[in-house]
Design a protein around this motif. Structure first.
Motif, PDB file in Angstrom:
ATOM      1  N   CYS A  77      -8.866 -12.297   9.528  1.00 33.30           N
ATOM      2  CA  CYS A  77      -8.511 -13.655   9.004  1.00 33.30           C
ATOM      3  C   CYS A  77      -9.279 -14.524   9.031  1.00 33.30           C
ATOM      4  CB  CYS A  77      -6.967 -14.001   9.431  1.00 33.30           C
ATOM      5  SG  CYS A  77      -6.200 -15.557   8.663  1.00 33.30           S
TER       6      CYS A  77
ATOM      7  N   MET B 122      -4.989 -10.586  13.262  1.00 34.59           N
ATOM      8  CA  MET B 122      -4.692 -10.449  11.759  1.00 34.59           C
ATOM      9  C   MET B 122      -5.800 -10.187  11.105  1.00 34.59           C
ATOM     10  SD  MET B 122      -3.027 -13.350   9.605  1.00 34.59           S
ATOM     11  CE  MET B 122      -2.898 -13.484   7.670  1.00 34.59           C
TER      12      MET B 122
ATOM     13  N   MET C 268      -9.035 -17.868   8.670  1.00 34.89           N
ATOM     14  CA  MET C 268      -8.424 -19.208   8.947  1.00 34.89           C
ATOM     15  C   MET C 268      -7.681 -19.270  10.341  1.00 34.89           C
ATOM     16  SD  MET C 268      -8.738 -21.232   6.424  1.00 34.89           S
ATOM     17  CE  MET C 268      -7.518 -22.607   6.404  1.00 34.89           C
TER      18      MET C 268
ATOM     19  N   CYS D 226      -5.198 -19.380  12.312  1.00 36.35           N
ATOM     20  CA  CYS D 226      -3.776 -19.732  11.901  1.00 36.35           C
ATOM     21  C   CYS D 226      -2.778 -19.742  12.886  1.00 36.35           C
ATOM     22  CB  CYS D 226      -3.590 -18.561  10.871  1.00 36.35           C
ATOM     23  SG  CYS D 226      -3.709 -17.138  11.374  1.00 36.35           S
TER      24      CYS D 226
ATOM     25  N   VAL E 107      -1.179 -20.563   6.052  1.00 37.45           N
ATOM     26  CA  VAL E 107      -2.520 -20.355   5.239  1.00 37.45           C
ATOM     27  C   VAL E 107      -3.601 -19.425   6.123  1.00 37.45           C
ATOM     28  CG1 VAL E 107      -4.507 -21.801   4.558  1.00 37.45           C
ATOM     29  CG2 VAL E 107      -2.088 -22.621   4.675  1.00 37.45           C
ATOM     30  N   HIS E 108      -4.145 -18.540   5.146  1.00 31.61           N
ATOM     31  CA  HIS E 108      -4.700 -17.541   5.934  1.00 31.61           C
ATOM     32  C   HIS E 108      -6.122 -17.016   4.851  1.00 31.61           C
ATOM     33  CE1 HIS E 108      -1.460 -16.505   8.559  1.00 31.61           C
ATOM     34  NE2 HIS E 108      -0.771 -16.706   7.508  1.00 31.61           N
TER      35      HIS E 108
ATOM     36  N   HIS F 117      -3.529 -15.090  15.326  1.00 34.96           N
ATOM     37  CA  HIS F 117      -5.052 -15.162  14.605  1.00 34.96           C
ATOM     38  C   HIS F 117      -5.679 -13.998  14.831  1.00 34.96           C
ATOM     39  CE1 HIS F 117      -8.421 -16.306  12.006  1.00 34.96           C
ATOM     40  NE2 HIS F 117      -8.849 -16.435  13.091  1.00 34.96           N
TER      41      HIS F 117
HETATM   42 CU   LIG Z   1      -4.255 -15.767   9.377  1.00 34.63          CU
END
Ligand SMILES: [Cu+2]
Length: 118
Positions: free
Chosen positions: A99, A110, A101, A103, A63-64, A107
């Motif tokens: 990103c 990202m 979230m 994650c 989930v991002h 992360h």
């Molecule tokens: Cu992410």
């Protein structure tokens, strides 16, 4: 004579179908972006100044999320069910959307790069 009529009809049809494709290519406003662990694909997208652009977002892994106050992208969570967000960029530049979230291990790397051009 019948062959000539047929040929004319075929040419007219070709023009009718080909022209909209060219018109659409010049003003493409829909971009598909896939999120996974831990990258966006494509990693860089190019959008046009003052042109409403819709990002079609889907995650194939994890989930991002993305968000950008500079670009007017509200925080959008990216899950296996596709979602979309529409924005209109008003300033030329290159923007890095991290990103949103937490994650996993990748992360912080990202990033979706959004280039806004004239
Ligand atoms: Cu992410």
């Amino acid at each position: 004579m019948r062959n000539v009529v047929y040929a004319v009809m075929v040419s007219l049809l070709s023009v009718a179908f080909v022209l909209p494709i060219y018109a659409g290519a010049a003003t493409a406003t829909n971009i598909d972006v896939t999120a996974s662990n831990w990258k966006f694909t494509p990693g860089t997208i190019t959008v046009h100044l003052n042109q409403a652009t819709t990002l079609n977002l889907i995650s194939k892994e994890g989930v991002h999320g993305i968000s950008s106050s500079y670009l007017g992208i509200s925080n959008t969570i990216i899950m296996p069910k596709s979602t979309s967000v529409t924005f209109t960029p008003h300033k030329v530049g290159t923007y890095q959307l991290h990103c949103t979230m937490p994650c996993g291990p990748g992360h912080t790397d990202m990033v979706l790069i959004v280039k806004v051009v004239e």
